[in-house]
Design a protein around this motif. Structure first.
Motif, mmCIF file in Angstrom:
data_model
loop_
_atom_site.group_PDB
_atom_site.id
_atom_site.type_symbol
_atom_site.label_atom_id
_atom_site.label_comp_id
_atom_site.label_asym_id
_atom_site.label_seq_id
_atom_site.Cartn_x
_atom_site.Cartn_y
_atom_site.Cartn_z
ATOM 1 N N HIS A 72 -35.455 1.902 117.691
ATOM 2 C CA HIS A 72 -36.844 1.803 118.137
ATOM 3 C C HIS A 72 -37.797 1.414 117.015
ATOM 4 O O HIS A 72 -38.939 1.023 117.274
ATOM 5 N N ASP A 73 -37.352 1.545 115.767
ATOM 6 C CA ASP A 73 -38.217 1.288 114.618
ATOM 7 C C ASP A 73 -37.962 -0.123 114.091
ATOM 8 O O ASP A 73 -36.937 -0.390 113.469
ATOM 9 N N THR A 74 -38.891 -1.019 114.332
ATOM 10 C CA THR A 74 -38.691 -2.420 113.934
ATOM 11 C C THR A 74 -38.677 -2.603 112.414
ATOM 12 O O THR A 74 -38.212 -3.633 111.923
ATOM 13 N N LYS A 75 -39.177 -1.626 111.670
ATOM 14 C CA LYS A 75 -39.160 -1.743 110.204
ATOM 15 C C LYS A 75 -37.742 -1.754 109.642
ATOM 16 O O LYS A 75 -37.526 -2.225 108.523
ATOM 17 N N THR A 76 -36.790 -1.240 110.424
ATOM 18 C CA THR A 76 -35.409 -1.243 109.929
ATOM 19 C C THR A 76 -34.893 -2.657 109.719
ATOM 20 O O THR A 76 -33.947 -2.869 108.951
ATOM 21 N N LEU A 77 -35.482 -3.641 110.396
ATOM 22 C CA LEU A 77 -35.036 -5.026 110.237
ATOM 23 C C LEU A 77 -35.347 -5.563 108.838
ATOM 24 O O LEU A 77 -34.778 -6.572 108.419
ATOM 25 N N LEU A 78 -36.239 -4.901 108.125
ATOM 26 C CA LEU A 78 -36.619 -5.334 106.780
ATOM 27 C C LEU A 78 -35.942 -4.528 105.682
ATOM 28 O O LEU A 78 -36.164 -4.787 104.502
ATOM 29 N N MET A 79 -35.121 -3.562 106.068
ATOM 30 C CA MET A 79 -34.487 -2.708 105.067
ATOM 31 C C MET A 79 -33.629 -3.486 104.096
ATOM 32 O O MET A 79 -33.673 -3.262 102.887
ATOM 33 N N SER A 80 -32.827 -4.412 104.597
ATOM 34 C CA SER A 80 -31.896 -5.131 103.732
ATOM 35 C C SER A 80 -32.622 -6.010 102.726
ATOM 36 O O SER A 80 -32.098 -6.295 101.642
ATOM 37 N N ALA A 81 -33.840 -6.464 103.070
ATOM 38 C CA ALA A 81 -34.573 -7.352 102.174
ATOM 39 C C ALA A 81 -34.848 -6.681 100.830
ATOM 40 O O ALA A 81 -34.840 -7.349 99.782
ATOM 41 N N PHE A 82 -35.091 -5.372 100.845
ATOM 42 C CA PHE A 82 -35.357 -4.670 99.586
ATOM 43 C C PHE A 82 -34.180 -4.828 98.629
ATOM 44 O O PHE A 82 -34.376 -5.085 97.423
ATOM 45 N N LEU A 83 -32.970 -4.686 99.141
ATOM 46 C CA LEU A 83 -31.784 -4.798 98.291
ATOM 47 C C LEU A 83 -31.448 -6.250 97.952
ATOM 48 O O LEU A 83 -31.171 -6.586 96.802
ATOM 49 N N LEU A 84 -31.469 -7.108 98.949
ATOM 50 C CA LEU A 84 -31.054 -8.490 98.718
ATOM 51 C C LEU A 84 -32.003 -9.227 97.785
ATOM 52 O O LEU A 84 -31.589 -10.130 97.053
ATOM 53 N N ASP A 85 -33.287 -8.848 97.800
ATOM 54 C CA ASP A 85 -34.284 -9.526 96.975
ATOM 55 C C ASP A 85 -34.664 -8.737 95.726
ATOM 56 O O ASP A 85 -35.602 -9.104 95.015
ATOM 57 N N TYR A 86 -33.946 -7.682 95.449
ATOM 58 C CA TYR A 86 -34.268 -6.838 94.294
ATOM 59 C C TYR A 86 -34.126 -7.643 92.991
ATOM 60 O O TYR A 86 -33.209 -8.463 92.860
ATOM 61 N N PRO A 87 -35.001 -7.415 92.003
ATOM 62 C CA PRO A 87 -34.896 -8.130 90.716
ATOM 63 C C PRO A 87 -33.796 -7.535 89.827
ATOM 64 O O PRO A 87 -34.052 -6.800 88.868
ATOM 65 N N PHE A 88 -32.563 -7.870 90.149
ATOM 66 C CA PHE A 88 -31.413 -7.244 89.485
ATOM 67 C C PHE A 88 -31.378 -7.496 87.979
ATOM 68 O O PHE A 88 -30.838 -6.680 87.225
ATOM 69 N N ALA A 89 -31.937 -8.609 87.540
ATOM 70 C CA ALA A 89 -31.920 -8.899 86.104
ATOM 71 C C ALA A 89 -32.657 -7.829 85.309
ATOM 72 O O ALA A 89 -32.339 -7.583 84.133
ATOM 73 N N ASP A 90 -33.621 -7.163 85.961
ATOM 74 C CA ASP A 90 -34.373 -6.108 85.282
ATOM 75 C C ASP A 90 -33.517 -4.873 85.012
ATOM 76 O O ASP A 90 -33.920 -3.999 84.226
ATOM 77 N N LEU A 91 -32.363 -4.784 85.673
ATOM 78 C CA LEU A 91 -31.498 -3.610 85.527
ATOM 79 C C LEU A 91 -30.521 -3.726 84.359
ATOM 80 O O LEU A 91 -29.878 -2.738 83.991
ATOM 81 N N ILE A 92 -30.379 -4.910 83.795
ATOM 82 C CA ILE A 92 -29.415 -5.088 82.708
ATOM 83 C C ILE A 92 -29.843 -4.246 81.505
ATOM 84 O O ILE A 92 -30.988 -4.302 81.065
ATOM 85 N N TYR A 93 -28.927 -3.453 80.990
ATOM 86 C CA TYR A 93 -29.236 -2.594 79.858
ATOM 87 C C TYR A 93 -29.620 -3.422 78.622
ATOM 88 O O TYR A 93 -29.075 -4.513 78.409
ATOM 89 N N PRO A 94 -30.523 -2.914 77.806
ATOM 90 C CA PRO A 94 -30.880 -3.613 76.565
ATOM 91 C C PRO A 94 -29.651 -3.853 75.690
ATOM 92 O O PRO A 94 -28.806 -2.976 75.521
ATOM 93 N N GLY A 95 -29.566 -5.047 75.145
ATOM 94 C CA GLY A 95 -28.488 -5.377 74.218
ATOM 95 C C GLY A 95 -27.192 -5.810 74.852
ATOM 96 O O GLY A 95 -26.250 -6.197 74.142
#
Length: 223
Positions: A72-95
């Protein structure tokens, strides 16, 4: 083992090359903001159920199950976008990038990861790590059970495995024995759990952070 390379460096991804704990924290914060704490906890429960069933963390599969319970909650259709579009490069550890380049003087670097067939490859690609290892990426459900396949694809006289889970390093060491050097970066929630550390033998090499590999000399492993 038929030797082609002298040394191959197998590198884990989550909490080894990039901060997966931060990704999970960001995801849970996002779910709490969008759906509330109760629904966030419901998703976490589904995620753990799938981990038990599949043997790996299936974020997108858990989202699908969560949606089925909240049609019933149409916002669930946008849940995957958070993960698929996440800025993963920001997660790389320094060095990390410098440390991976440091390893190349002794052998090729190969990502060896557990995970699903959709989200895990996307994380590695979008973070830039896929390019860092020139496309040498292996993803299995249980990588410690697929060592014959990994060796077939990347035959070498000696292997080095860098992983934040002592359980994985121990299992691989039991199979490959002296053909493997294990490296344990002391980072991420698995690596910092005293019970996990006490349950398995120490790795051949322990470093506080992956970047500390810059101070390691692996020339003795080369022919």
């Amino acid at each position: 083992m038929a030797a082609t390379d002298d040394v191959i460096f197998f590198l884990d991804v989550d909490n080894t090359l990039l901060d997966n704990d931060r990704l999970i924290a960001d995801l849970m914060q996002h779910l709490a903001q969008e759906f509330g704490a109760d629904q966030r906890d419901s998703y976490k429960t589904i995620l753990e159920q799938l981990r038990t069933e599949l043997g790996y963390v299936d974020y997108l599969g858990a989202m699908q199950r969560f949606r089925l319970a909240n049609m019933h909650d149409t916002k669930t259709l946008l849940m995957s976008a958070f993960l698929l579009d996440y800025p993963f490069a920001d997660l790389i550890y320094p060095g990390v990038l410098d440390a991976v380049a440091h390893l190349r003087q002794w052998g090729r670097t190969v990502i060896l990861s557990d995970g699903d067939a959709i989200f895990q490859p996307r994380k590695i690609q979008r973070s830039g790590l896929w390019q860092v290892v020139d496309g040498r990426v292996l993803i299995y459900v249980h990588k410690e059970q697929m060592l014959d396949d990994a060796a077939r694809l990347y035959p070498a006289r000696h292997y080095v495995m860098v992983d934040d889970k002592l359980s994985i390093l121990s299992a691989m060491k039991n199979i490959w024995g002296p053909h493997l050097t294990t490296v344990f970066p002391h980072q991420g929630h698995y690596a910092l759990d005293p019970e996990n550390i006490a349950a398995y033998p120490a790795a051949d090499v322990t470093v506080e952070h992956f970047s500390d590999i810059l101070r390691q000399d692996f020339s003795a492993l080369a022919r």
